[in-house]
Design an enzyme around this catalytic site. Sequence first.
Site: not given
Lengths: 405, 256
Positions: B44, B55, B168
Amino acid sequence: MTETYTPEQSMKSGRYLDYGGQYLPEILLPEIKRVEAAYNKYKDDPDFLNEFHTLLREYAGRPSLLYYAKNMTEDLGGAQIYLKREDLNHTGAHKINNVIGQALIAKRMGKKRLIAETGAGQHGVATATIAALFGMECEIFMGKMDTDRQRLNVYRMELLGAKVHAVTSGSQVLKDAVNAALQNYAARSKDTFYVMGSAVGPHPFPAMVHDFQSVISKESKQQLQDVAGRLPDYVVACVGGGSNAIGSFAEYIEDPTVQLIGCEAAGKGVNTSKTAATMKLGSTGIFHGMKSRFLQNKDGQIDAVYSISAGLDYPGVGPEHVALMDSGRAQYVPITDDEAVNAFEYIAKEEGIIAAIESCHAVAEVQKLAPTLPKDKIIICTLSGRGDKDVASIAKYRGIELNED
Amino acid sequence: MSKLTAAFTKGKAFIPFIVAGDPDEDSTVSNIIAMAKAGADIIELGIPFSDPVADGPVIQEGDLRAFAGGITVDAVFDIVAKARKQVDTPFVFLTYANIPFKYGYDKFCARCAELGVNGLVIPDLPIEEQDEIRPFTQKYGLDLIMLITLNSGDRVPALAKKAEGFIYVVSSEGITGERDEFDARLSGLFNEIKKYTDVPAAIGFGIHTPEQAADLSRFADGIIVGSAIVDIAAKYKTAAAPEIGKYTEAMKAAIS
């Protein structure tokens, strides 16, 4: 581009022509859907509306005045100028209108904690104020640059019982404060409501802000009717994210004879990189939960922007404003730091009003516009906030160091 | 079968993440090769964004180092082109919606397919907004990776049914203190997902150690690790490849 824009349908769907939407990580989506459902449930609920309007009246001090600025009108020698005095609200700006509305939704959702981003500190102060009133916990996210240049407002929020986080990521201004607030929201959405301060972010925030700020134009329309028996010809307001502007425009959007003018921050000028003129220089993008217009580079990286006004120092604008521009319903003009500072001094001397530097971007446009119009035309200019917070930085801009010790 | 789904057929998959361009293009190419040789099943690659709200601080700093090294979207494509010559491992991009939007969805997806990028993870493009890119991911055969979280609740069926490539499963580190309850909720989430799809589901949530990876692979089909590797990149800078390789090997061994 001349697609017709009608607000009502857009506010329901969250799509303002191509703009708006809910571009948020999955971790926040379920909570945003709950906020949307709660807003839809309560927005027309008589008990909710009664509580909202009672607080606006008895706590915020509404209606705000529509003041005929006789001295400015005579001095500029053209159109008649009326000032919509949001600076006279409790906490000194229009921000309180929206915070009361959103906090009442939060309370009905059973939330115990309010968080908010703030630039100049006006929205943070308003949120901290209502959190104190409602007995809720409050945490405010503010860029480190802004906590440094608005120390008085930081202390004010702390006095009101809020915790202020100085955000040190990125360029340490308003957009970084929004990033930090979104991250906190993702981690704490169970007990937390994010009180979005401007007409930005994912649906339903732009719709809620429009709704709760529309009291500005609902009042001004009636007030002008009472004194002049007609609609204004122009409504002028400053635009960062666009909350006071959307509130000032809302009731006139479907009155085609009323020209709507938003004044954005050009900073050092639209030919420099030190600017926040999103409408003039930006392009369509996706950021902070919305598709809208942003200052960004060719790769889509969001620009660090600049304005003397911390409240307009934002690289984007609310999606409804972009729809209003694309449809030709509103115009947006850039106003430089210099023009805004001149307007700050001008309105103080002419009318005895120290207005927020944000609002002075609108005043500067009125200074240009009024003299070009005949005397039977009417301009309403929104003074979104009071300028006490700006006195020190304007003095500095003029090379005067104030010693506050 | 999609190349990403196929990566799960040989057992539990290990999916390492690095920021493209951290700290420069050549190091990223070396790091990719090291991860592939060490047994990574999917790699990734993060395309840096100025405001990566989904993030944590470690990856945000990785983005900043990449920007300091002058990274651009086209430079990320160059990295992929160079790496693709030497490795066959499937690639996915992780980036924010504004990057492909601004590049042009059609052009972006075409470029991905041309260089052998197999899927896209776009955190701020939730299922509600995916219709604007899906025609292009389909046109070029890219998998649009669905994210599912412990908050997803009654959204899980709809998300799982639309899944392609792999799912995910993401959660925040903030709740790791309540370890037992957390485990129960997570395994419950995987069971729920499996009711609606055969697409494999990998988990990424601040996993650092081989022990954690082994533990979570009891119910997850794959383990995604970001911050721990970006930490190694931060520490060893342009000489991180051997260290990242060693780490990848240990993690892969732990789940095999």
